[in-house]
Design a protein around this motif. Structure first.
Motif: not given
Length: 365
Positions: A244-250, A252-253, A260-261, A304-306
């Protein structure tokens, strides 16, 4: 429908050249005799191990050696979902051939398995098939259980007992108050110094219990400055928070160094309102300082990996097509350990004639 799946899986396995006639006959016989098989129950010997809550000596852990000037290579497999007689019994032939191809190409020093090894209401044949497959590689292997392993006619003690008959299996049952299969592996340098600690955890159907958390804390104290990686099945709630923190519409931050997906929900423990339930485990992980990596399975279509609050949270790549599958999510995850701990993580994704590398991180040394 079932017979069509059986034929398709059988033809797929034959086309790859790995199937043995006897195994195919066993799968067919199990399918024919399923009503009798479902009546059988298999129980294993309970563990007599007990952790008293005192300090832990890492000398009690199995040890493997990293050779000088060469990376130590781990191949992680997850969620193969072998079954005795339903369609997954036949899909397992293709999964086995993929595992063989991975091992042949990667030549790992250790194979880890992050749960859901077997599934469905009969697993007495499938656990033996999986164990025979793993033992055929002649490589040390370390499994943990997932949420499906205990749903069949074999209890977890029995599954442990079958795997423990294999000379290369590093599994330990551990203290039964912590579950089934909580143990550690030391990766040593040739001079005997500690490079990496691998901790295998039973995540039950949700998260590590309180005693397990204390046990992990004791391991972090014993390891001092050595890097620790945790392997278990069900993702922590922090996988959801991190996404939730790392993903945006554009995309990854950048600061999360993510890859990943996500194609399905993060199936962590949740309350009645659907909110992730925290039980304090990530706080222990974060405060320890030396737990740098967490690897889980469970979701078949997330990879995904964050990097989240100093800890890299990674989904491992599912093996095979059993119990839910999406194109591009079939293979394994390779983790390499260099002179100063983990230096690379990448997914190996099966294609028709080879594997596609999807690099998550590479750390310069």
């Amino acid at each position: 429908m079932i017979m069509s799946l059986i034929m398709a899986a059988g033809l797929s396995a034959y086309s790859e050249g790995y199937i043995r006639q006897t195994s195919f006959k066993e799968a067919v016989n199990a399918f024919v005799n399923m009503s009798e098989i479902k009546k059988m129950k298999y129980t294993g010997e309970p563990s007599a191990e007990k952790w008293d809550g005192e300090a832990i000596s890492l000398d009690s852990f199995a040890s493997l050696t990293k050779k000088n000037g060469k990376d130590f290579v781990i191949l992680n497999l997850t969620d193969p979902h072998f079954s005795d007689y339903d369609y997954r019994a036949f899909l397992a032939f293709a999964s086995s051939s993929t595992a063989k191809r991975l091992v042949s190409e990667i030549k790992p020093d250790l194979i880890t398995v992050t749960g859901d090894i077997v599934c469905a209401d009969s697993t007495v044949y499938s656990i033996k098939r999986f164990t025979d497959l793993m033992e055929s590689f002649g490589v040390p292997w370390a499994p943990v259980f997932g949420n499906h392993d205990d749903e069949g006619n074999c209890d977890l003690n029995y599954l442990c007992d079958i795997m423990l008959k294999s000379p290369n299996c590093l599994l330990k049952k551990g203290d039964p108050e912590m579950g089934y299969g909580n143990y550690g592996i030391r990766i040593l340098n040739e001079d005997g110094s500690l490079n990496e600690v691998i901790v295998m955890l039973d995540s039950h159907h949700d998260q590590a219990n309180e005693k397990q958390q204390k046990w992990v804390k004791a391991i972090t104290d014993a390891a001092q400055d050595a890097e620790i990686s945790l392997f278990f099945h069900v993702p922590l709630p922090e996988y959801q928070y991190a996404y939730d923190e790392a993903k945006t519409d554009k995309g990854w931050k950048e600061e999360y160094k993510a890859y990943g997906e996500k194609h399905e929900n993060v199936c962590c423990e949740r309350d009645a309102e659907g909110k992730p339930v925290q039980r304090g485990f990530f706080d222990i992980i974060k405060r320890a300082g030396n737990i740098k990596y967490v690897f889980c399975g469970h979701e078949h279509m997330n990879d995904f990996s964050i990097l989240y609050q100093g800890v890299r949270l990674t989904y491992t790549m599912k093996l095979g097509k059993g119990s839910g599958f999406q194109l591009g999510f079939d293979g394994g995850t390779v983790i390499t350990i260099g002179e100063n701990g983990i230096n690379c993580i990448n997914h190996k994704v099966k294609s028709l004639f080879s594997f596609k590398d999807e690099e998550i991180i590479r750390i310069g040394e």
